[in-house]
Design a protein around this motif. Structure first.
Motif, PDB file in Angstrom:
ATOM      1  N   ALA A 114       6.307  -9.092   2.110  1.00 45.67           N
ATOM      2  CA  ALA A 114       5.415  -7.968   1.821  1.00 45.67           C
ATOM      3  C   ALA A 114       5.895  -6.667   2.444  1.00 45.67           C
ATOM      4  CB  ALA A 114       3.998  -8.284   2.304  1.00 45.67           C
ATOM      5  N   ASN A 115       5.983  -5.612   1.620  1.00 49.35           N
ATOM      6  CA  ASN A 115       6.170  -4.244   2.087  1.00 49.35           C
ATOM      7  C   ASN A 115       4.844  -3.522   1.875  1.00 49.35           C
ATOM      8  OD1 ASN A 115       8.967  -4.574   2.647  1.00 49.35           O
ATOM      9  ND2 ASN A 115       9.408  -4.345   0.469  1.00 49.35           N
ATOM     10  N   LEU A 116       4.274  -3.053   2.958  1.00 54.83           N
ATOM     11  CA  LEU A 116       2.881  -2.605   2.923  1.00 54.83           C
ATOM     12  C   LEU A 116       2.739  -1.123   3.234  1.00 54.83           C
ATOM     13  CD1 LEU A 116       1.551  -5.692   4.890  1.00 54.83           C
ATOM     14  CD2 LEU A 116       1.381  -5.339   2.424  1.00 54.83           C
ATOM     15  N   ARG A 117       1.709  -0.528   2.694  1.00 62.94           N
ATOM     16  CA  ARG A 117       1.357   0.864   2.962  1.00 62.94           C
ATOM     17  C   ARG A 117      -0.148   0.959   3.193  1.00 62.94           C
ATOM     18  NH1 ARG A 117       4.809   5.067   1.074  1.00 62.94           N
ATOM     19  NH2 ARG A 117       6.950   4.425   1.491  1.00 62.94           N
ATOM     20  N   ILE A 118      -0.547   1.919   4.009  1.00 65.42           N
ATOM     21  CA  ILE A 118      -1.965   2.238   4.200  1.00 65.42           C
ATOM     22  C   ILE A 118      -2.278   3.407   3.267  1.00 65.42           C
ATOM     23  CG2 ILE A 118      -3.777   2.885   5.819  1.00 65.42           C
ATOM     24  CD1 ILE A 118      -2.518   0.211   6.454  1.00 65.42           C
ATOM     25  N   VAL A 119      -3.070   3.149   2.232  1.00 65.53           N
ATOM     26  CA  VAL A 119      -3.333   4.175   1.215  1.00 65.53           C
ATOM     27  C   VAL A 119      -4.827   4.275   0.932  1.00 65.53           C
ATOM     28  CG1 VAL A 119      -1.083   3.773   0.138  1.00 65.53           C
ATOM     29  CG2 VAL A 119      -3.099   2.580  -0.746  1.00 65.53           C
ATOM     30  N   ARG A 120      -5.205   5.394   0.350  1.00 70.58           N
ATOM     31  CA  ARG A 120      -6.590   5.551  -0.068  1.00 70.58           C
ATOM     32  C   ARG A 120      -6.901   4.545  -1.178  1.00 70.58           C
ATOM     33  NH1 ARG A 120      -9.464   9.761   1.671  1.00 70.58           N
ATOM     34  NH2 ARG A 120     -10.771   9.757  -0.188  1.00 70.58           N
ATOM     35  N   LYS A 121      -8.138   4.057  -1.204  1.00 70.10           N
ATOM     36  CA  LYS A 121      -8.496   2.984  -2.120  1.00 70.10           C
ATOM     37  C   LYS A 121      -8.291   3.373  -3.575  1.00 70.10           C
ATOM     38  CE  LYS A 121     -11.705   0.790   1.088  1.00 70.10           C
ATOM     39  NZ  LYS A 121     -13.102   0.463   1.424  1.00 70.10           N
ATOM     40  N   GLU A 122      -8.582   4.609  -3.924  1.00 71.13           N
ATOM     41  CA  GLU A 122      -8.409   5.018  -5.310  1.00 71.13           C
ATOM     42  C   GLU A 122      -6.927   5.080  -5.676  1.00 71.13           C
ATOM     43  OE1 GLU A 122      -9.041   8.943  -2.987  1.00 71.13           O
ATOM     44  OE2 GLU A 122      -9.820   6.879  -2.986  1.00 71.13           O
ATOM     45  N   GLN A 123      -6.064   5.308  -4.680  1.00 68.25           N
ATOM     46  CA  GLN A 123      -4.625   5.365  -4.926  1.00 68.25           C
ATOM     47  C   GLN A 123      -4.074   3.977  -5.241  1.00 68.25           C
ATOM     48  OE1 GLN A 123      -3.128   8.214  -5.006  1.00 68.25           O
ATOM     49  NE2 GLN A 123      -0.989   7.618  -5.197  1.00 68.25           N
ATOM     50  N   ASN A 124      -4.771   2.965  -4.752  1.00 70.21           N
ATOM     51  CA  ASN A 124      -4.333   1.595  -4.937  1.00 70.21           C
ATOM     52  C   ASN A 124      -4.564   1.091  -6.364  1.00 70.21           C
ATOM     53  OD1 ASN A 124      -3.321  -0.913  -4.019  1.00 70.21           O
ATOM     54  ND2 ASN A 124      -5.395  -1.694  -3.758  1.00 70.21           N
ATOM     55  N   LEU A 159      -9.560   3.718   3.353  1.00 70.45           N
ATOM     56  CA  LEU A 159      -8.192   3.230   3.221  1.00 70.45           C
ATOM     57  C   LEU A 159      -8.124   1.725   3.035  1.00 70.45           C
ATOM     58  CD1 LEU A 159      -6.740   5.370   6.123  1.00 70.45           C
ATOM     59  CD2 LEU A 159      -6.315   5.755   3.691  1.00 70.45           C
ATOM     60  N   THR A 160      -7.046   1.287   2.417  1.00 65.18           N
ATOM     61  CA  THR A 160      -6.793  -0.129   2.240  1.00 65.18           C
ATOM     62  C   THR A 160      -5.313  -0.395   2.464  1.00 65.18           C
ATOM     63  OG1 THR A 160      -7.116  -2.026   0.747  1.00 65.18           O
ATOM     64  CG2 THR A 160      -6.318   0.016  -0.242  1.00 65.18           C
ATOM     65  N   VAL A 161      -4.968  -1.660   2.705  1.00 64.85           N
ATOM     66  CA  VAL A 161      -3.567  -2.049   2.848  1.00 64.85           C
ATOM     67  C   VAL A 161      -3.049  -2.442   1.470  1.00 64.85           C
ATOM     68  CG1 VAL A 161      -1.914  -3.554   4.005  1.00 64.85           C
ATOM     69  CG2 VAL A 161      -4.025  -2.888   5.176  1.00 64.85           C
ATOM     70  N   ASP A 162      -2.013  -1.751   1.025  1.00 59.69           N
ATOM     71  CA  ASP A 162      -1.494  -1.931  -0.328  1.00 59.69           C
ATOM     72  C   ASP A 162      -0.124  -2.596  -0.302  1.00 59.69           C
ATOM     73  OD1 ASP A 162      -1.137  -1.534  -3.149  1.00 59.69           O
ATOM     74  OD2 ASP A 162       0.126   0.196  -2.672  1.00 59.69           O
ATOM     75  N   HIS A 163       0.094  -3.553  -1.209  1.00 59.12           N
ATOM     76  CA  HIS A 163       1.411  -4.160  -1.389  1.00 59.12           C
ATOM     77  C   HIS A 163       2.224  -3.287  -2.338  1.00 59.12           C
ATOM     78  CE1 HIS A 163      -0.909  -7.622   0.038  1.00 59.12           C
ATOM     79  NE2 HIS A 163       0.233  -8.210   0.324  1.00 59.12           N
ATOM     80  N   ARG A 164       3.373  -2.805  -1.871  1.00 64.38           N
ATOM     81  CA  ARG A 164       4.211  -1.977  -2.732  1.00 64.38           C
ATOM     82  C   ARG A 164       4.959  -2.841  -3.740  1.00 64.38           C
ATOM     83  NH1 ARG A 164       8.392   0.834  -0.893  1.00 64.38           N
ATOM     84  NH2 ARG A 164       8.144   2.546  -2.340  1.00 64.38           N
ATOM     85  N   GLN A 165       5.034  -2.363  -4.953  1.00 64.24           N
ATOM     86  CA  GLN A 165       5.802  -3.037  -5.991  1.00 64.24           C
ATOM     87  C   GLN A 165       7.290  -2.987  -5.652  1.00 64.24           C
ATOM     88  OE1 GLN A 165       4.802  -1.784  -9.918  1.00 64.24           O
ATOM     89  NE2 GLN A 165       2.609  -1.889  -9.572  1.00 64.24           N
ATOM     90  N   PRO A 166       8.080  -3.944  -6.126  1.00 62.94           N
ATOM     91  CA  PRO A 166       7.683  -5.004  -7.061  1.00 62.94           C
ATOM     92  C   PRO A 166       6.998  -6.212  -6.422  1.00 62.94           C
ATOM     93  CG  PRO A 166      10.005  -5.182  -6.574  1.00 62.94           C
ATOM     94  CD  PRO A 166       9.531  -3.946  -5.868  1.00 62.94           C
ATOM     95  N   ASN A 167       7.006  -6.292  -5.074  1.00 68.98           N
ATOM     96  CA  ASN A 167       6.396  -7.450  -4.430  1.00 68.98           C
ATOM     97  C   ASN A 167       4.895  -7.250  -4.239  1.00 68.98           C
ATOM     98  OD1 ASN A 167       8.737  -8.876  -4.331  1.00 68.98           O
ATOM     99  ND2 ASN A 167       9.121  -8.589  -2.153  1.00 68.98           N
TER     100      ASN A 167
END
Length: 248
Positions: free
Chosen positions: A219-229, A162-170
């Motif tokens: 920042a609006n963040l999500r914990i997602v799988r790396k390939e999803q990022n 998993l990685t911490v992902d910044h949700r678009q648009p930010n």
């Protein structure tokens, strides 16, 4: 006809051959070891090969004959040192008791200085502790036998998946660019330092804290799988969601 690459008294048919040669040198040493005389000379030849190479934390003089700005500057040692994430890097030690890291890849590619790249890298390091803390809290709140669900795919996943992902648009790059605009930052004038554990960061602590606070707000963040990022194009118009994570 393609010309051979000459670095010192060595000739390489292709650039990749030079890259392989210097990579083998780097990987043949343990952290903290000094280069043998032959390899030391190879690195000096490489520095001379690429006089355009600069970084924000390097002396902005060129290592060549006729240098009058630093007439007594000499390389007294070159070691293989540990940088971020246990990565190996060549470190040059000067006779004025300073040292600096160099990238053999950049030297061979003769890359010009990329101010945007350095600024973005320092920004990312500003928030590294915040991002780790957010991920740790998510695991602490949601872990079942060491697994948590990816917030996108719902797949139970381990920490390393998993990685911490910044949700678009930010996205992270949007946040950095807006921060530069709001603060009227001239990135060519920014100074950097290498802190404990070889973290590359802004020399001005006010910029460090200012960016941390701005990032925390935007920042609006999500914990997602790396390939999803890797692919986020379908989220460009999404508004903030109750599931978004915020840095506390």
């Amino acid at each position: 006809m393609r010309k051979e690459i000459q670095i010192g008294n060595k000739f390489f048919k292709f650039k990749k051959d030079a890259l392989i040669y210097y990579k083998l040198i780097l990987n043949s040493y343990k952290f903290g070891q000094s280069l043998c005389d032959d390899h030391f000379n190879d690195l000096v030849d490489l520095i001379l090969y690429s006089p355009k190479h600069k970084t924000p934390y390097e002396l902005e003089n060129q290592i060549e004959e006729g240098n009058t700005q630093y007439p007594n500057l000499e390389i007294i040692d070159i070691k293989v040192s540990e940088v971020q994430f246990r990565t190996k890097c060549f470190e040059i030690f000067w006779n004025d008791n300073t040292s600096e890291y160099i990238s053999y890849i950049s030297l061979i590619n003769r890359n010009e200085i990329n101010y945007h790249k350095y600024f973005n890298s320092a920004c990312r390091n500003c928030i590294q502790d915040d991002m780790i803390a957010l991920k740790q809290k998510y695991f602490s709140d949601n872990s079942i036998k060491g697994f948590v669900k990816c917030q996108e795919t719902k797949i139970p996943s381990k920490w390393d998946d998993l990685t911490v992902d910044h949700r678009q648009p930010n996205t992270f790059s949007v946040i950095v660019d807006r921060f530069k605009e709001l603060n009227k930052i001239n990135i060519e004038k920014i100074e950097y330092v290498t802190e404990e554990n070889n973290i590359f960061i802004f020399a001005d602590k006010k910029i460090v804290e200012s960016f941390r606070l701005y990032h925390k707000e935007k920042a609006n963040l999500r914990i997602v799988r790396k390939e999803q990022n890797l692919s986020r194009t379908n989220m460009a118009r999404l508004k903030q969601s109750p599931k978004d994570l915020k840095i506390e």
